[in-house]
Design an enzyme around this catalytic site. Structure first.
Site, PDB file in Angstrom:
ATOM      1  N   LYS A  83      77.247 -20.867 -40.545  1.00 31.78           N
ATOM      2  CA  LYS A  83      75.992 -20.244 -40.192  1.00 31.78           C
ATOM      3  C   LYS A  83      76.192 -18.866 -39.202  1.00 31.78           C
ATOM      4  O   LYS A  83      76.894 -19.012 -38.406  1.00 31.78           O
ATOM      5  CB  LYS A  83      75.269 -21.404 -39.332  1.00 31.78           C
ATOM      6  CG  LYS A  83      74.292 -21.943 -39.967  1.00 31.78           C
ATOM      7  CD  LYS A  83      73.619 -22.607 -39.030  1.00 31.78           C
ATOM      8  CE  LYS A  83      72.242 -23.399 -39.407  1.00 31.78           C
ATOM      9  NZ  LYS A  83      71.559 -24.361 -38.821  1.00 31.78           N
TER      10      LYS A  83
HETATM   11  O1  G3P Z   1      68.868 -26.228 -37.086  1.00 34.89           O
HETATM   12  C1  G3P Z   1      68.075 -25.168 -37.401  1.00 34.89           C
HETATM   13  C2  G3P Z   1      66.715 -25.534 -37.132  1.00 34.89           C
HETATM   14  O2  G3P Z   1      66.416 -26.539 -38.027  1.00 34.89           O
HETATM   15  C3  G3P Z   1      66.178 -25.523 -35.884  1.00 34.89           C
HETATM   16  O3  G3P Z   1      65.239 -26.233 -35.667  1.00 34.89           O
HETATM   17  O4  G3P Z   1      63.636 -27.949 -34.461  1.00 34.89           O
HETATM   18  O5  G3P Z   1      65.251 -26.133 -33.306  1.00 34.89           O
HETATM   19  O6  G3P Z   1      63.139 -25.248 -34.553  1.00 34.89           O
HETATM   20  P1  G3P Z   1      64.211 -26.123 -34.342  1.00 34.89           P
END
Ligand code: G3P
Length: 224
Positions: A83
């Site tokens: 990533k």
């Molecule tokens: O891991 C990437 C993404 O899914 C993070 O989501 O919940 O931190 O906005 P969030």
């Protein structure tokens, strides 16, 4: 549609793998920090539990160190996807790593222009964060629709990996738009199968069944 699990909690992953619903895993530096464990250990363990792509995120912001970190992470297991953040250096790292044959997940995507650049840089996955757009009053799913339109127009092979999923509605809307993947927090995955009418209906079936006094399985006699 592929379901990835958005967590670095290996116990959660082990439990959910048994549902057959886990096609991969995504992590990020915050999820790794929450695990309290060294990133390499967590990623190695997850890769041993899940056959599909496991995203491990670089933490450098300069190209050279991104490449060194990315190649190190890719060396942990054959199913690691590296990533990188959406930035000019992230795009340069994406181009180089994907050129090595390493699958790259470009993350922190919030616009169709960013998604277009990631596809041109050879990303295997683009991670648009729908929940964080909703959080600021935008409509995260509109971004998914725009990316899907652009990617279809040019037959880009980059997979749309809907991220920052906040509830079943995001998963359903992503599926309606033909997104390739949704990365789903464990709690949201567990919400997907629940419905109050299902619970009510099962309760009624079992109550009526109990009244029959029957058993599906033959009752074992107490023959001596
Ligand atoms: O891991 C990437 C993404 O899914 C993070 O989501 O919940 O931190 O906005 P969030």
């Amino acid at each position: 549609m592929k379901f990835f699990i958005d967590t670095a909690d290996v116990a959660e992953i082990r439990d959910l793998v048994t549902t057959g619903m886990v096609d991969g895993v995504t992590t990020n530096p915050s999820l790794i920090a929450k695990s309290g464990r060294p990133m390499a250990d967590v990623i190695a363990e997850i890769c041993g539990v899940v056959d599909g792509p496991v995203s491990a995120e670089v933490t450098a912001t300069d190209v050279d160190t991104m490449l060194r970190e990315g190649r190190y992470l890719a060396g942990i297991a054959g199913n690691v996807a590296v990533k990188v953040p959406m930035s000019i250096n992230g795009l340069k790292a994406c181009k180089a790593l994907s050129g090595d044959g390493t699958p790259v997940n470009v993350t922190l995507c919030f616009s169709p222009a960013q998604a277009l650049l990631a596809a041109k840089a050879g990303a295997a996955f683009i991670s648009p964060f729908v929940g964080r757009l909703d959080d600021i009053g935008a409509v995260g799913m509109d971004l998914i629709a725009e990316i899907a339109e652009i990617y279809a127009a040019y037959q880009f092979q980059t997979e749309i990996l809907v991220a920052s999923v906040r509830g079943p509605h995001h998963v359903v809307e992503a599926a309606k738009l033909g997104a390739d993947v949704a990365t789903i927090p464990p709690a949201v995955l567990r919400q997907l199968y629940r419905h109050p009418l299902t619970d009510k209906g099962l309760e009624a079936f079992l109550a009526d069944w109990a009244k029959t006094g029957q058993s599906i399985l033959p009752v074992e006699s107490d023959a001596a």
